[in-house]
Design a protein around this motif. Sequence first.
Motif, PDB file in Angstrom:
ATOM      1  N   SER A  62       0.820  -1.531   0.028  1.00 41.14           N
ATOM      2  CA  SER A  62       0.310  -0.424  -0.278  1.00 41.14           C
ATOM      3  C   SER A  62       1.172   1.381  -0.147  1.00 41.14           C
ATOM      4  O   SER A  62       0.330   1.882  -0.930  1.00 41.14           O
ATOM      5  CB  SER A  62      -0.892  -0.301   1.113  1.00 41.14           C
ATOM      6  N   ASP A  63       2.347   1.145   0.108  1.00 42.28           N
ATOM      7  CA  ASP A  63       3.221   2.398   0.742  1.00 42.28           C
ATOM      8  C   ASP A  63       3.860   2.418  -1.056  1.00 42.28           C
ATOM      9  O   ASP A  63       4.507   3.846  -1.145  1.00 42.28           O
ATOM     10  CB  ASP A  63       4.069   1.865   1.505  1.00 42.28           C
ATOM     11  N   ALA A  64       3.470   1.309  -2.023  1.00 43.05           N
ATOM     12  CA  ALA A  64       4.631   1.585  -3.291  1.00 43.05           C
ATOM     13  C   ALA A  64       3.967   2.930  -3.921  1.00 43.05           C
ATOM     14  O   ALA A  64       4.993   3.739  -4.303  1.00 43.05           O
ATOM     15  CB  ALA A  64       4.448   0.251  -3.846  1.00 43.05           C
ATOM     16  N   PRO A  65       3.150   3.026  -3.841  1.00 44.68           N
ATOM     17  CA  PRO A  65       2.842   4.429  -4.848  1.00 44.68           C
ATOM     18  C   PRO A  65       3.163   5.478  -4.145  1.00 44.68           C
ATOM     19  O   PRO A  65       3.820   6.791  -4.931  1.00 44.68           O
ATOM     20  CB  PRO A  65       1.095   4.008  -4.721  1.00 44.68           C
ATOM     21  N   HIS A  66       3.107   5.602  -3.103  1.00 45.33           N
ATOM     22  CA  HIS A  66       3.796   7.058  -2.478  1.00 45.33           C
ATOM     23  C   HIS A  66       5.310   7.339  -2.730  1.00 45.33           C
ATOM     24  O   HIS A  66       5.950   8.435  -2.693  1.00 45.33           O
ATOM     25  CB  HIS A  66       3.537   7.189  -0.563  1.00 45.33           C
ATOM     26  N   ALA A  67       6.290   6.641  -2.675  1.00 38.01           N
ATOM     27  CA  ALA A  67       7.337   5.694  -3.270  1.00 38.01           C
ATOM     28  C   ALA A  67       7.727   6.676  -4.860  1.00 38.01           C
ATOM     29  O   ALA A  67       9.408   7.660  -5.038  1.00 38.01           O
ATOM     30  CB  ALA A  67       8.036   4.306  -3.795  1.00 38.01           C
ATOM     31  N   ILE A  68       6.476   6.683  -5.661  1.00 38.19           N
ATOM     32  CA  ILE A  68       7.006   7.406  -6.580  1.00 38.19           C
ATOM     33  C   ILE A  68       6.631   8.653  -6.838  1.00 38.19           C
ATOM     34  O   ILE A  68       6.547   9.756  -7.690  1.00 38.19           O
ATOM     35  CB  ILE A  68       6.906   7.096  -7.960  1.00 38.19           C
ATOM     36  N   GLU A  69       6.740  10.031  -5.674  1.00 30.59           N
ATOM     37  CA  GLU A  69       6.379  10.759  -4.842  1.00 30.59           C
ATOM     38  C   GLU A  69       7.723  11.974  -5.647  1.00 30.59           C
ATOM     39  O   GLU A  69       8.893  11.196  -5.839  1.00 30.59           O
ATOM     40  CB  GLU A  69       5.628  11.081  -3.805  1.00 30.59           C
ATOM     41  N   GLY A  70       7.157  13.576  -6.196  1.00 37.65           N
ATOM     42  CA  GLY A  70       8.353  14.282  -7.145  1.00 37.65           C
ATOM     43  C   GLY A  70       8.601  13.396  -8.053  1.00 37.65           C
ATOM     44  O   GLY A  70       9.058  13.645  -8.665  1.00 37.65           O
ATOM     45  N   ARG A  71       7.166  13.303  -8.872  1.00 36.97           N
ATOM     46  CA  ARG A  71       7.434  13.042 -10.435  1.00 36.97           C
ATOM     47  C   ARG A  71       8.229  14.087 -11.635  1.00 36.97           C
ATOM     48  O   ARG A  71       8.880  13.961 -12.383  1.00 36.97           O
ATOM     49  CB  ARG A  71       6.039  12.237 -11.323  1.00 36.97           C
ATOM     50  N   GLU A  72       8.113  15.327 -11.363  1.00 40.19           N
ATOM     51  CA  GLU A  72       8.329  16.188 -11.609  1.00 40.19           C
ATOM     52  C   GLU A  72      10.226  16.217 -11.179  1.00 40.19           C
ATOM     53  O   GLU A  72      10.943  16.300 -12.474  1.00 40.19           O
ATOM     54  CB  GLU A  72       8.854  17.965 -10.793  1.00 40.19           C
ATOM     55  N   VAL A  73      10.685  15.727 -10.417  1.00 40.76           N
ATOM     56  CA  VAL A  73      12.443  15.880 -10.229  1.00 40.76           C
ATOM     57  C   VAL A  73      12.173  14.006 -11.275  1.00 40.76           C
ATOM     58  O   VAL A  73      13.164  14.227 -12.161  1.00 40.76           O
ATOM     59  CB  VAL A  73      12.702  14.852  -9.356  1.00 40.76           C
ATOM     60  N   TYR A  74      11.733  12.933 -11.489  1.00 42.26           N
ATOM     61  CA  TYR A  74      11.827  11.980 -12.485  1.00 42.26           C
ATOM     62  C   TYR A  74      11.633  12.323 -14.027  1.00 42.26           C
ATOM     63  O   TYR A  74      12.550  11.922 -14.702  1.00 42.26           O
ATOM     64  CB  TYR A  74      11.082  10.986 -11.985  1.00 42.26           C
ATOM     65  N   PHE A  75      10.450  13.369 -14.369  1.00 42.55           N
ATOM     66  CA  PHE A  75      10.797  14.054 -15.377  1.00 42.55           C
ATOM     67  C   PHE A  75      11.621  14.825 -15.854  1.00 42.55           C
ATOM     68  O   PHE A  75      11.802  14.482 -16.858  1.00 42.55           O
ATOM     69  CB  PHE A  75       9.043  15.037 -15.349  1.00 42.55           C
ATOM     70  N   PHE A  76      12.249  15.638 -14.908  1.00 41.93           N
ATOM     71  CA  PHE A  76      13.291  16.068 -15.388  1.00 41.93           C
ATOM     72  C   PHE A  76      14.776  16.102 -15.358  1.00 41.93           C
ATOM     73  O   PHE A  76      15.254  16.455 -16.926  1.00 41.93           O
ATOM     74  CB  PHE A  76      13.841  17.162 -14.019  1.00 41.93           C
TER      75      PHE A  76
END
Length: 163
Positions: free
Chosen positions: A16-30
Amino acid sequence: MSGAAAVVLLGAPPHSDAPHAIEGREVYFFLVGTMLLAEVAGREDLFEHLSARAVRAAAGSARRLFFILYLVGAGVTVFLSNDTTVVVLTPAVLAVTRHARVPPLPYLFTCAIVANAASFVLPISNPANLVLYHGVLPHLGDWLARLALPALVAIVVSYLSLR
């Protein structure tokens, strides 16, 4: 991606915590954008063009070339990011060393070192700052008051150590 998938599959964090690990999508897109920028620049021979200019500016001096590349690396890191320095500047530096016919390793180390040394001058200098502060960055004045001098010292000491 495979490492993240393995951690989730092994149940290290609850599923249930896995989706929260990808917070900061802007950084990944950058980061993806930076890699795409490097690829397009390489295909358009930007690195070859810039390498020729850097070699001309160095006028045959390996020390001057080193200084020019370190200065460019510091500027790229401060105003774009340390990842941009590593992803975009490294191929440019390799092209410069080939053009100047100097051993590439000291100049390539420069990319890695300056990318770290200058990565705290501004909040955008290191995408990890954006993740760490998670949208609650200090005001720029406060940031600079705390980190400008230590960052400048890191940049100068790193340069002198590499030289």
